[in-house]
Scaffold this motif. Structure first.
Motif, PDB file in Angstrom:
ATOM      1  N   SER A   1       0.856  -1.194   0.000  1.00  0.00           N
ATOM      2  CA  SER A   1       0.000   0.000   0.000  1.00  0.00           C
ATOM      3  C   SER A   1       0.893   1.245   0.000  1.00  0.00           C
ATOM      4  N   LEU A   2       0.402   2.326  -0.652  1.00  0.00           N
ATOM      5  CA  LEU A   2       1.151   3.579  -0.739  1.00  0.00           C
ATOM      6  C   LEU A   2       0.357   4.695  -0.113  1.00  0.00           C
ATOM      7  N   ARG A   3       1.025   5.724   0.392  1.00  0.00           N
ATOM      8  CA  ARG A   3       0.359   6.899   0.948  1.00  0.00           C
ATOM      9  C   ARG A   3       0.756   8.136   0.138  1.00  0.00           C
ATOM     10  N   ALA A   4      -0.157   9.077   0.057  1.00  0.00           N
ATOM     11  CA  ALA A   4       0.095  10.283  -0.730  1.00  0.00           C
ATOM     12  C   ALA A   4       1.318  11.020  -0.194  1.00  0.00           C
ATOM     13  N   GLY A   5       2.179  11.472  -1.082  1.00  0.00           N
ATOM     14  CA  GLY A   5       3.388  12.188  -0.703  1.00  0.00           C
ATOM     15  C   GLY A   5       4.586  11.313  -0.465  1.00  0.00           C
ATOM     16  N   GLN A   6       4.369  10.013  -0.451  1.00  0.00           N
ATOM     17  CA  GLN A   6       5.471   9.086  -0.232  1.00  0.00           C
ATOM     18  C   GLN A   6       6.449   9.175  -1.412  1.00  0.00           C
ATOM     19  N   SER A   7       7.779   9.045  -1.162  1.00  0.00           N
ATOM     20  CA  SER A   7       8.805   9.125  -2.191  1.00  0.00           C
ATOM     21  C   SER A   7       9.253   7.727  -2.596  1.00  0.00           C
ATOM     22  N   LEU A   8       9.280   7.500  -3.904  1.00  0.00           N
ATOM     23  CA  LEU A   8       9.763   6.230  -4.442  1.00  0.00           C
ATOM     24  C   LEU A   8      10.896   6.492  -5.428  1.00  0.00           C
ATOM     25  N   GLU A   9      11.782   5.522  -5.541  1.00  0.00           N
ATOM     26  CA  GLU A   9      12.873   5.633  -6.496  1.00  0.00           C
ATOM     27  C   GLU A   9      12.525   4.902  -7.783  1.00  0.00           C
ATOM     28  N   VAL A  10      12.779   5.583  -8.901  1.00  0.00           N
ATOM     29  CA  VAL A  10      12.538   5.013 -10.230  1.00  0.00           C
ATOM     30  C   VAL A  10      13.823   5.158 -11.050  1.00  0.00           C
ATOM     31  N   TYR A  11      14.211   4.105 -11.736  1.00  0.00           N
ATOM     32  CA  TYR A  11      15.389   4.131 -12.612  1.00  0.00           C
ATOM     33  C   TYR A  11      14.910   4.154 -14.060  1.00  0.00           C
ATOM     34  N   LYS A  12      15.315   5.241 -14.796  1.00  0.00           N
ATOM     35  CA  LYS A  12      14.894   5.401 -16.172  1.00  0.00           C
ATOM     36  C   LYS A  12      16.094   5.439 -17.109  1.00  0.00           C
ATOM     37  N   THR A  13      15.884   4.875 -18.289  1.00  0.00           N
ATOM     38  CA  THR A  13      16.905   4.952 -19.332  1.00  0.00           C
ATOM     39  C   THR A  13      16.622   6.170 -20.192  1.00  0.00           C
ATOM     40  N   VAL A  14      17.617   7.078 -20.302  1.00  0.00           N
ATOM     41  CA  VAL A  14      17.440   8.314 -21.083  1.00  0.00           C
ATOM     42  C   VAL A  14      18.524   8.396 -22.143  1.00  0.00           C
ATOM     43  N   ARG A  15      18.212   9.113 -23.234  1.00  0.00           N
ATOM     44  CA  ARG A  15      19.169   9.314 -24.324  1.00  0.00           C
ATOM     45  C   ARG A  15      19.828  10.666 -24.141  1.00  0.00           C
ATOM     46  N   VAL A  16      21.167  10.690 -24.158  1.00  0.00           N
ATOM     47  CA  VAL A  16      21.905  11.941 -23.970  1.00  0.00           C
ATOM     48  C   VAL A  16      22.926  12.092 -25.097  1.00  0.00           C
ATOM     49  N   SER A  17      23.273  13.325 -25.367  1.00  0.00           N
ATOM     50  CA  SER A  17      24.298  13.605 -26.365  1.00  0.00           C
ATOM     51  C   SER A  17      25.666  13.460 -25.748  1.00  0.00           C
TER      52      SER A  17
END
Length: 503
Positions: free
Chosen positions: A436-452
């Motif tokens: 269960s999650l509560r509003a305002g809670q912080s989660l970590e997400v790992y994203k793949t991004v394209r950079v120059s």
């Protein structure tokens, strides 16, 4: 008296009559002595032939001498460097005759033949810090205005014939604008707009508007004095203990037509000239092959032109060029382009001067080896307009980002909103997928991004070509608000320069 004698006698009488018979024109009495007549024009071509080009140059001096203390300081600078004078004048021997011929045909002062000594030390490969190039130091936009082609394969700002034509066109234009050669030269250095404003400023203040009266930057202030100093040395080298090299009053080079794409090395070999000597006469070529569709003639030393034509006629190999041009159909990596054209990535980078961490943009014209698939000579469009442009390489990296849980969120909603799986979201935050999650809670997400991998960059040839498409008139300036039209070389040949260049 026989018939033969009668015929001879009749002939003599007839000839005598012809000699004494009066003409049909009017006759006013006895012949009178011929008196001296005045010529119809003061411009009489001398029958005397000068084998010394220096003397021909001296006889063509037509500008008023500049009397200024700065001339003396420039004379001292040049006069104390005889080795520098020798290098400059020896280098100029390849080009001076052509410039002198052009000036005489246009009835322009012969002092202008000395201007490349000031601009580039007669080095056609000279490039200033502001990207002005060639003997006459044209900026890209100004060169484009005067129809000097600048593309991936050649830069006509360095071309001996084209740049001389453009420089004299520009100087004639400036002289028509200002009516004074010293002011025209100031405008060539500083820009016509800057000189025009300086003149108007003096007029508003009730001041004189000659070259020495204007408020100008130091480089322009010294520009005409430098030319006057060189003029004085050429006029009287013995006064400065200078020995000028012998330059014959004869063409150094001859233009030869080419009809096929040809390797520069093959041309030099067929003409029996050193490669460096060929490049000195044809400095506009920046690639190993000359494309006939864009360059219809080359320059060769006078005596070698016939040698080239004879050897070319006897050349029995159907292939004159080892290289051709391939146009990239889309933006791609160098490795991908190299694979398509059958080259190593290293060789493709080297021949086309591709910087590290750059991709080849769609439409770029690349030099590639000739092959059964690429045997045609390059088209006129590519030879005249081919560009080479780059885009930064794109790489993918994984970044950690903190995200906030919104009211009503669960693990599935958060994962969907950020484009990740529920399983990964739970694993990254050490939670169960059904937690269960509560509003305002912080989660970590790992994203793949394209950079120059590098800043966006375009090859200089592309900038030049763009300038040729957008330039409407010469852009003249040397102030902080303006870009100079024709700048001076920051470093002249072998590091010799009379004064510290500011631009």
């Amino acid at each position: 008296m026989n018939l033969r004698h009668l015929l001879v006698l009749a002939s003599v009488v007839w000839l005598a009559g012809c000699a004494t018979a009066p003409s049909t024109s009017s006759y006013d009495g006895p012949l009178k002595p011929i008196t001296r007549a005045s010529p119809g024009t003061s411009k009489v071509t001398s029958l005397e032939y000068n084998s010394d080009l220096w003397e021909r140059i001296r006889r063509g001096f037509a500008m008023p001498d500049l009397e200024h203390e700065l001339v003396g300081s420039q004379e001292q600078w040049y006069g104390s460097r005889p080795d520098y004078i020798e290098r400059m004048t020896t280098r100029s021997s390849k080009y001076l005759f052509h410039i002198v011929e052009e000036l005489e045909q246009r009835n322009m002062p012969m002092e202008l033949a000395l201007l490349p000594y000031i601009e580039s030390a007669f080095n056609p490969q000279a490039v200033s810090s502001a990207k002005a190039a060639g003997m006459w130091q044209f900026m890209p936009a100004t060169g484009s205005y005067f129809e000097l082609t600048q593309n991936a394969f050649r830069d006509d700002r360095r071309d001996v014939l084209a740049s001389t034509r453009a420089a004299l066109d520009y100087l004639e234009k400036l002289h028509r604008m200002f009516g004074d050669w010293h002011l025209a030269l100031a405008a060539y250095n500083w820009g016509e707009g800057s000189v025009g404003r300086a003149i108007k400023r003096n007029e508003r203040m009730g001041l004189e508007t000659s070259y020495t009266d204007l408020n100008m930057p130091g480089e322009t202030r010294n520009y005409v004095p430098k030319l006057q100093a060189v003029k004085n040395i050429i006029a009287h080298p013995e006064k400065f203990n200078i020995e000028l090299p012998n330059i014959e009053n004869h063409p150094y080079f001859q233009a030869v037509e080419i009809k096929r794409d040809m390797d520069i090395e093959l041309v030099a070999r067929l003409a029996d000239v050193r490669l460096e000597d060929f490049k000195a006469l044809n400095p506009s070529f920046s690639r190993p092959t000359i494309f006939a569709a864009g360059t219809t003639q080359i320059l060769l030393p006078w005596d070698n032109a016939k040698v080239f034509q004879r050897n070319l006629a006897a050349y029995d190999d159907d292939q004159y060029a080892s290289w051709t041009v391939w146009v990239a159909p889309s933006t791609m990596t160098v490795a991908s382009a190299a694979q398509r054209v059958g080259m190593s990535e290293t060789d493709l980078r080297s021949v086309n001067r591709i910087p590290p961490r750059m991709m080849i943009k769609a439409g770029s014209a690349l030099m590639v080896p000739r092959s059964p698939q690429h045997r045609q000579d390059v088209s006129t469009h590519i030879a005249d307009h081919g560009t080479l442009a780059f885009a930064p390489e794109i790489t993918e990296v994984t970044r950690r980002t903190a995200v906030k849980v919104l009211r009503g969120d669960n693990m599935a909603k958060v994962a969907s909103r950020h484009g990740v799986t529920v399983a990964n979201l739970a694993r990254w935050n050490d939670m169960k997928p059904t937690a269960s999650l509560r509003a305002g809670q912080s989660l970590e997400v790992y994203k793949t991004v394209r950079v120059s991998a590098a800043p966006t960059r375009t090859a200089q040839v592309s900038k030049s070509t763009k300038a040729s498409n957008t330039s409407k008139r010469p852009r003249a300036t040397g102030t902080a608000k303006e870009k100079p039209v024709v700048t001076k070389v920051a470093q002249q040949a072998r590091g010799d320069t009379p004064t510290k260049r500011k631009r």
